[in-house]
Design a protein around this motif. Sequence first.
Motif, mmCIF file in Angstrom:
data_model
loop_
_atom_site.group_PDB
_atom_site.id
_atom_site.type_symbol
_atom_site.label_atom_id
_atom_site.label_comp_id
_atom_site.label_asym_id
_atom_site.label_seq_id
_atom_site.Cartn_x
_atom_site.Cartn_y
_atom_site.Cartn_z
ATOM 1 N N TRP A 1 4.580 1.096 -5.476
ATOM 2 C CA TRP A 1 3.361 0.646 -6.149
ATOM 3 C C TRP A 1 2.169 1.383 -5.546
ATOM 4 C CZ3 TRP A 1 4.642 -2.183 -10.204
ATOM 5 C CH2 TRP A 1 5.814 -2.943 -10.156
ATOM 6 N N PHE A 2 1.265 1.825 -6.430
ATOM 7 C CA PHE A 2 0.030 2.464 -5.989
ATOM 8 C C PHE A 2 -1.064 1.408 -5.949
ATOM 9 C CE2 PHE A 2 2.590 5.846 -7.721
ATOM 10 C CZ PHE A 2 2.371 6.924 -6.855
ATOM 11 N N VAL A 3 -1.541 1.089 -4.738
ATOM 12 C CA VAL A 3 -2.605 0.107 -4.552
ATOM 13 C C VAL A 3 -3.756 0.807 -3.843
ATOM 14 C CG1 VAL A 3 -3.240 -2.105 -3.538
ATOM 15 C CG2 VAL A 3 -0.922 -1.757 -4.408
ATOM 16 N N ASP A 4 -4.877 0.970 -4.553
ATOM 17 C CA ASP A 4 -6.015 1.744 -4.038
ATOM 18 C C ASP A 4 -5.521 3.141 -3.661
ATOM 19 O OD1 ASP A 4 -7.728 -0.389 -4.453
ATOM 20 O OD2 ASP A 4 -7.288 -1.266 -2.499
ATOM 21 N N GLU A 5 -5.626 3.501 -2.373
ATOM 22 C CA GLU A 5 -5.182 4.826 -1.937
ATOM 23 C C GLU A 5 -3.842 4.757 -1.189
ATOM 24 O OE1 GLU A 5 -8.282 6.506 0.368
ATOM 25 O OE2 GLU A 5 -9.695 6.649 -1.309
ATOM 26 N N ASN A 6 -3.176 3.647 -1.322
ATOM 27 C CA ASN A 6 -1.918 3.465 -0.602
ATOM 28 C C ASN A 6 -0.738 3.463 -1.561
ATOM 29 O OD1 ASN A 6 -3.340 3.062 1.868
ATOM 30 N ND2 ASN A 6 -3.715 0.930 1.267
ATOM 31 N N VAL A 7 0.402 3.932 -1.078
ATOM 32 C CA VAL A 7 1.651 3.874 -1.817
ATOM 33 C C VAL A 7 2.576 2.922 -1.075
ATOM 34 C CG1 VAL A 7 3.632 5.150 -2.688
ATOM 35 C CG2 VAL A 7 1.384 6.248 -2.640
ATOM 36 N N LEU A 8 2.929 1.838 -1.726
ATOM 37 C CA LEU A 8 3.774 0.819 -1.100
ATOM 38 C C LEU A 8 5.167 0.896 -1.684
ATOM 39 C CD1 LEU A 8 1.260 -2.174 -1.183
ATOM 40 C CD2 LEU A 8 1.598 -0.491 0.631
ATOM 41 N N GLY A 9 6.145 1.097 -0.838
ATOM 42 C CA GLY A 9 7.531 1.184 -1.293
ATOM 43 C C GLY A 9 8.324 -0.040 -0.892
ATOM 44 N N ASP A 10 9.357 -0.339 -1.671
ATOM 45 C CA ASP A 10 10.268 -1.454 -1.386
ATOM 46 C C ASP A 10 9.506 -2.771 -1.239
ATOM 47 O OD1 ASP A 10 12.682 -2.700 -0.984
ATOM 48 O OD2 ASP A 10 12.648 -2.410 1.189
#
Length: 273
Positions: A61-70
């Motif tokens: 998931w792309f949240v703001d400037e972060n990429v969150l996996g799993d």
Amino acid sequence: MGTTYESSSAVFILPDDCSKSEGQILKLLHPKENQTCIAYFCTGTKSLNELLSVKEKYVSWFVDENVLGDTRLNVGTPLDPLFMIIPYLLRNIDKYSPLAQILVDEKYPSAIVLEDLVSESDLSCVADVKPSLDKIIKFNKAKTLDWLSEKVEKVVAAMKKCSVSPGFNSTLSDADYTKYACGIVSDYISSSLSVDLQEKLGVKLSVDCDEEKPAKKPKLSNKADHDACKPAKGSMPKGKEKAPKLTKGQKQLASVNTKGMKSMSSFFKKVEK
């Protein structure tokens, strides 16, 4: 628009009004399935949101400037607390009782929070209310069905406004919309109330119709299935087996005296040296 929150293991998308106040995640009794319902309670706005989770094996998931996996995606949708209160009213259907007493649940102690989310005016939509500071109420089936009917009408209006057409059919009648909306509302009430609501609205949900139809015989999809349905060899009762018919040549061979004669297969055996 919704507000996105992130944690180490989950992403939450909640209504904007929840971004200005603190909240907590509650475990409540689901009004239909008699199972656990996860909800987000906004303490500032005193609103309740059902959390619907999505967990995929390979996803980011792309949240703001972060990429969150799993991570798990949790979407919060507003939920009328009366839906959560009705199951408790059905348990205490014959007498007036304080709402706080009705909501006592050892398995779901967070249910007591629902008391602060409704007023006497709200409760009067589904119950008879005695004027009191303790919100003394008794379930009223007729009022509840009227209230549920209004919910169905609101769902129909929202579907038409957003041009939502169930089944990709753009030529639905008002009765079709009512039937579909009744199914949505029925996801949050007991089966018995759903039947009463269908009768009041003059619709019949397809799920109930399918239950009344006799089960169809499964269609054989391939030869293997067809062979599997045949009787096993030797499974037929004795006395009912028919001897195969012999041709004229087979009858003549059967009458020949083969005593002392070698079998045909013996001429093809490997000769030992």
